[in-house]
Scaffold this active site. Structure first.
Site, mmCIF file in Angstrom:
data_model
loop_
_atom_site.group_PDB
_atom_site.id
_atom_site.type_symbol
_atom_site.label_atom_id
_atom_site.label_comp_id
_atom_site.label_asym_id
_atom_site.label_seq_id
_atom_site.Cartn_x
_atom_site.Cartn_y
_atom_site.Cartn_z
ATOM 1 N N PRO A 1 -1.222 6.889 -5.338
ATOM 2 C CA PRO A 1 -1.160 5.500 -4.868
ATOM 3 C C PRO A 1 -0.121 4.733 -5.687
ATOM 4 O O PRO A 1 -0.017 4.919 -6.906
ATOM 5 C CB PRO A 1 -2.571 4.961 -5.145
ATOM 6 C CG PRO A 1 -3.416 6.128 -5.515
ATOM 7 C CD PRO A 1 -2.508 7.228 -5.934
ATOM 8 N N LEU A 2 0.651 3.880 -5.004
ATOM 9 C CA LEU A 2 1.705 3.144 -5.703
ATOM 10 C C LEU A 2 1.154 2.265 -6.821
ATOM 11 O O LEU A 2 1.797 2.087 -7.847
ATOM 12 C CB LEU A 2 2.498 2.290 -4.705
ATOM 13 C CG LEU A 2 3.540 3.051 -3.875
ATOM 14 C CD1 LEU A 2 4.253 2.118 -2.919
ATOM 15 C CD2 LEU A 2 4.553 3.765 -4.777
ATOM 16 N N CYS A 3 -0.087 1.726 -6.627
ATOM 17 C CA CYS A 3 -0.618 0.850 -7.670
ATOM 18 C C CYS A 3 -0.922 1.635 -8.948
ATOM 19 O O CYS A 3 -0.789 1.106 -10.050
ATOM 20 C CB CYS A 3 -1.844 0.092 -7.179
ATOM 21 S SG CYS A 3 -3.189 1.152 -6.660
ATOM 22 N N THR A 4 -1.302 2.922 -8.800
ATOM 23 C CA THR A 4 -1.494 3.754 -9.995
ATOM 24 C C THR A 4 -0.174 3.909 -10.743
ATOM 25 O O THR A 4 -0.109 3.758 -11.958
ATOM 26 C CB THR A 4 -2.033 5.147 -9.607
ATOM 27 O OG1 THR A 4 -3.313 4.984 -9.014
ATOM 28 C CG2 THR A 4 -2.144 6.060 -10.811
ATOM 29 N N GLU B 1 0.727 0.333 -12.188
ATOM 30 C CA GLU B 1 -0.141 -0.388 -13.117
ATOM 31 C C GLU B 1 -0.951 0.479 -14.081
ATOM 32 O O GLU B 1 -1.134 0.111 -15.232
ATOM 33 C CB GLU B 1 -1.096 -1.302 -12.331
ATOM 34 C CG GLU B 1 -0.390 -2.541 -11.791
ATOM 35 C CD GLU B 1 -1.026 -3.057 -10.527
ATOM 36 O OE1 GLU B 1 -2.243 -2.841 -10.354
ATOM 37 O OE2 GLU B 1 -0.303 -3.646 -9.704
#
Lengths: 523, 452
Positions: B211-214, B217
């Site tokens: 996932p891009l948020c992983t 962030e």
């Protein structure tokens, strides 16, 4: 020059620098370089094996043009060993390629000490008599042996070594070593430092599932007389309890916790396989013991003392939804426990080495570390002498195979491959070699096969008539595709044995090229 | 005397002949043993090998030494250093040359009498007639998209009779192999009889993406840092310039950025080798597995061509990492398969223009296919490319499809275009069964409605 590394890049990703180094140190002897032998070596030469020695006494004939890629028209009437060796050398100039123009059978009879110089001997298309002799020679010198045979649409691969111990077994699906069923104080402390009921939604959905499980199972235990969930109903309730802690539906960490919730209920202690290894008679070590068994003896002492019934912690954890800092802290907690376990094992190793009168530093730190990391996954493979298997096969297995539909063709081929060898030493040619004698050969082969079955202790058992006549139809044909298949397996097993990684095949692999329902027979 | 250097051919195939010339009890239904069989195999059987990589090199050798004489090979790639540990037809000095051409040359040099035609191009560059010319197609590929495309092409030849039974002479058999490390599979695809690639597409699990948020962030692993540098940081810094995985400078940049990020977060394990592995999605590959899987495929090709033994039915899985496990599974075909089934039935009004029909296809619920090119019985109805063909067929767009298809009330057309597979756009070929309604000669509207 950076070239060799990128040349081997795709395999270094499988067996690493250490595996590659082992391959580059190994010397292989190939007996007979027909298509089965040539294809076996091709795969090893491409992978950068140290040296090869090709033994074959025959000259290249026209018929070789139809199944062997390592000879061409110019090779006709020349030494096959020489031609095959020259072509193999073309594939990789960092391999040392030699050949001996002599029949393997003669070499086995006249110069058994010849085989002493090799890491591994690969015997292809050799008949029973010579195999039995070679097997004993290799046992005597402790040389690894792989037997490979292609015959019509069948064939076999069999390894023979007294003992092969693997630390780096690289199993595919092996449960991670998280100790959620038995958390140690530092792990519990860390879990306690984290508030599961935080009001920060970002922190809540990024609390690692390891922490969630350690805390919630504690909560569960205090409500259940100190016990962890064990029955199916309790496990379900425990999952429900986990679910009730979610504050929104998209919390992947809680989903991971529910999926992994069974790990808190796993039995403590070592697996039955490991139990068998630490209780093997070889653990009673003396000054001549292999380092592997010294390490196992140290492992046993650890399990009985510091480990409290558990092996050393592996130390690595899988990726999981988490804040970076929580994850890194967890990694450190697992790693420091693994480091402590390693130090304890190291002390046992030194103590044992001293006890048996060897230098306490003779086993390297990195070796011990690697052993600790893989302690749960050790494998010991032992192979019977082929002669022992022939003389006293495991009767219950034979009978099971003969009556099991999934195995009947494989065990049929097993018996018939042996029958072919006896036929060949009786008549000096393969059954079905000549079109005109098919019917006679079929009944002769049948008689021999029935005799072998009787010798195995299966009086009254019979083989399918279709399979016997099929075997005669093959007439000793070595098809290129079958040879490439069998050679592929032989080279794969050679790599596993030499790198001491992965688990080599045990038993006899019987290829079934008719419908590909090949089998392993444990006799 | 130079008679050693001439091969009469009679003795050369002594091993193969035992199995082709003699009758047997465990053989295929169409087996007709005899010397004629080998002659026919050599004279008439034509096999296309798709891919000249780890499997393709082996397949060419295996087929040439199984008596096949007419082979062609198609591959768009050039030889790289990292191929040399398994692609045994290539040498260090061949690096940079087209794989198909070198592979064909090397096998012809060693196996006299075999003829191999190389095609250094993309599989999509060949028209359907090219593929129609082969008796068997052997796939040695490493991508789902390419398999899917060849599968759709092979299945497009399949015709069904009025009882929806496949017509045997239109079946284009395929053998397909795949490997990863010590594991692999080999399968036989007889379109219309055994499941095609699309019927069992679920065998290939979708690729896991972070996932891009992983990445942005909460990075935790070395791979997260690498993908951050590759997918996020690169665009931030380089704006419009697209990333090229084959450019060492680009790779080096991603590596050093990943390393910086890993240091920032206290993550270990970023190496140049891992960076390459993650970014290029490198699948580990070794010679032995390729040899085993290719041999199984070539053996099955020989069985399809001669019937000299029973066939693999229909999917072999191989795992050599832990001991040695092989397993044969008989999968079932999906009768509603869009690719190997009788074709997607589409009812259109006889007045519908080709342009209107193209619009309909884009909106179709089960086969949304965009940018279609269409062929009816070998005649181009509309071609998207090349520009010259587009121009030649553009005027057809305004004409009724019914007229373009020769006013036949029902018939099959082939459409190539773009579909979305696993969230990626990919080329596809679909077979459509067109039934016209409205003012169709000799056929009443009522009857047609019942066929939907």
């Amino acid at each position: 020059m950076a070239e060799p590394k990128s040349k081997y890049d795709r395999q270094l990703r499988i067996w690493g620098e250490q595996g590659q180094e082992a391959l580059e140190k190994a010397s292989i002897c190939l007996l007979n370089c027909g298509p089965t032998g040539s294809e076996t070596l091709k795969n090893l030469v491409l992978g950068g094996i140290g040296s090869i020695t090709v033994i074959d006494g025959s000259k290249v004939e026209e018929g070789d043009m139809g199944n062997n890629f390592m000879v061409d028209l110019q090779s006709i009437a020349q030494s096959k060993a020489k031609c095959v060796c020259a072509f193999l050398q073309e594939l990789n100039d960092s391999v040392r390629a030699k050949f001996v123009e002599e029949s393997p059978e003669a070499l086995i009879d006249t110069n058994p000490a010849f085989f002493q110089q090799f890491t591994l001997v690969i015997a292809t298309q050799l008949l029973e008599n010579s195999i039995l002799k070679l097997d004993k020679i290799c046992r005597q010198y402790n040389i690894m042996l792989i037997v490979a045979r292609s015959y019509g649409l069948t064939g076999l691969v069999r390894i023979s070594i007294k003992e092969h111990d693997v630390v780096d077994t690289k199993p595919d699906h092996f449960l991670d070593d998280l100790r959620l069923n038995n958390p140690w104080p530092e792990l519990k402390q860390f879990a306690e430092s984290i508030d599961l009921y935080t009001t920060d939604p970002v922190v809540h959905k990024h609390t690692p599932y390891v922490v969630i499980l350690v805390k919630i199972v504690e909560e569960w235990a205090s409500a259940h007389g100190g016990k962890f969930p064990s029955t199916r109903e309790e496990k379900r309730e425990f999952k429900e309890l986990l679910k009730s802690k979610m504050i929104s539906l998209d919390e992947d960490n809680y989903k991971e916790a529910m999926e992994a919730s069974f790990k808190v209920s796993l039995p403590c202690g070592i697996s039955p396989q490991l139990h068998q290894i630490v209780n093997d008679s070889s653990v009673e070590i003396d000054s001549s013991s292999y380092n592997f068994w010294v390490l196992v003896a140290a492992l046993k002492e650890f399990i009985e003392n510091e480990g409290g019934g558990e092996p050393p912690l592996e130390g690595s954890i899988p990726d999981m939804t988490s804040l970076t800092e929580y994850y890194i802290s967890l990694q450190k907690i697992y790693q420091s426990k693994a480091d402590a376990d390693f130090l304890a094992i190291e002390q046992h190793v030194k103590g044992i080495l001293k006890r048996i009168g060897r230098d306490p530093d003779t086993i390297l730190k990195t070796t011990i570390k690697n052993f600790c990391k893989n302690a749960r996954k050790l494998m010991v493979c032992r192979y019977r002498l082929i002669e022992d298997e022939f003389n006293s096969p495991i009767l219950t297995e034979v009978q099971k195979y003969l009556t099991d539909e999934d195995y009947s063709v494989a065990v049929g081929f097993y018996v018939l491959l042996r029958a072919v060898d006896r036929f060949t030493s009786n008549y000096n040619r393969f059954p079905g070699l000549f079109d005109g004698e098919m019917d006679e050969d079929t009944s002769r082969l049948k008689t021999i096969a029935v005799g072998i079955l009787n010798d195995m202790g299966c009086n009254g058992s019979s083989l399918s008539e279709d399979l016997i006549s099929e075997m005669c139809r093959y007439g000793g044909a070595e098809l290129h595709t079958v040879a490439a298949y069998i050679g592929g397996i032989a080279s794969q097993e050679a790599i596993k044995l030499i790198t001491k990684q992965f688990i080599p095949l045990t038993g006899t692999f019987i290829f079934n090229g008719i419908d590909h329902k090949s089998q392993l027979l444990f006799l | 005397m130079d008679n050693h250097n001439s091969v009469s051919g009679e003795n050369r195939w002594r091993d193969l002949d035992k199995l082709l010339v003699r009758p047997g009890n465990i053989v295929g239904p169409n087996f007709e043993p005899g010397p004629q069989l080998r002659d026919d195999l050599q004279a008439y059987a034509k096999v296309l090998v798709v891919g000249a990589g780890g499997l393709g090199c082996e397949l060419l050798k295996d087929l040439a030494l199984s008596g096949f004489r007419n082979l062609e090979v198609i591959d768009m790639d050039r030889i790289e250093v990292s191929n040399l540990n398994r692609q045994f037809l290539f040498r260090l000095q061949d690096v940079g040359k087209p794989k198909a051409e070198v592979a064909a040359m090397r096998v012809m040099e060693r196996v006299s009498g075999v003829n191999i035609v190389p095609h250094f191009c993309r599989i999509e560059d060949k028209n359907i007639e090219f593929y129609g010319d082969f008796n068997i197609i052997a796939l040695g590929l490493d991508s789902i998209e390419a398999r899917s495309y060849i599968n759709s092409v092979a299945c497009s030849f399949l015709e069904y009779d009025s009882d929806d039974k496949p017509c045997e002479e239109t079946i284009k058999p395929m053998v397909d192999g795949g490997t990863e490390g010590f594991k692999g599979h080999a399968r036989v695809i007889l379109p219309g009889i055994t499941p095609c690639f699309e019927c069992t597409i679920w065998l290939f699990p979708p690729q896991v993406k972070f996932p891009l948020c992983t990445l942005a962030e909460t990075p935790r692993t070395a791979a997260h840092c690498i993908e951050y540098a590759h997918l996020i940081k690169w665009n931030e810094v380089h704006g419009g310039k697209s990333f090229d995985a084959d450019d060492p400078e680009h790779m080096q940049w991603v590596y050093s950025e990943a390393l910086k990020r890993a240091e920032l977060f206290g993550i270990s394990g970023v190496t140049y080798s891992l960076t390459q592995g993650v970014v290029k999605n490198i699948i580990p590959a070794i010679a032995s597995t390729n040899a085993i899987i290719s041999a199984a495929c070539a053996l099955e090709a020989l069985k399809i061509a001669t019937g000299f033994s029973k066939s693999l039915s229909n999917y072999l899985t191989y795992n050599g990492a832990e001991g040695l496990h092989t397993k044969v599974t008989e999968f079932w075909k999906d009768n509603d398969c869009l690719v190997c089934g009788p074709g997607v039935l589409i009812e259109v009004d006889s007045t519908t223009s080709l342009q209107k029909f193209i619009d309909l296809l884009r909106e179709h619920p089960t086969l949304p296919i965009s940018k279609p090119s269409m062929v009816h019985r070998g005649k181009n109805l509309y071609m998207q490319a090349p520009p010259i063909l587009e121009e030649m067929t553009r005027s057809n767009l305004q004409l009724p499809l019914f007229d373009l298809m020769g006013r036949i009330p029902k018939d099959v057309i082939h459409v190539t275009g773009t579909v979305t597979l696993n969230d990626r756009k990919t080329s596809a070929l679909r077979k459509l069964r067109i039934v016209f309604k409205g003012n169709v000669d000799g056929v009443a509207d009522m009857d047609m409605a019942g066929g939907a």
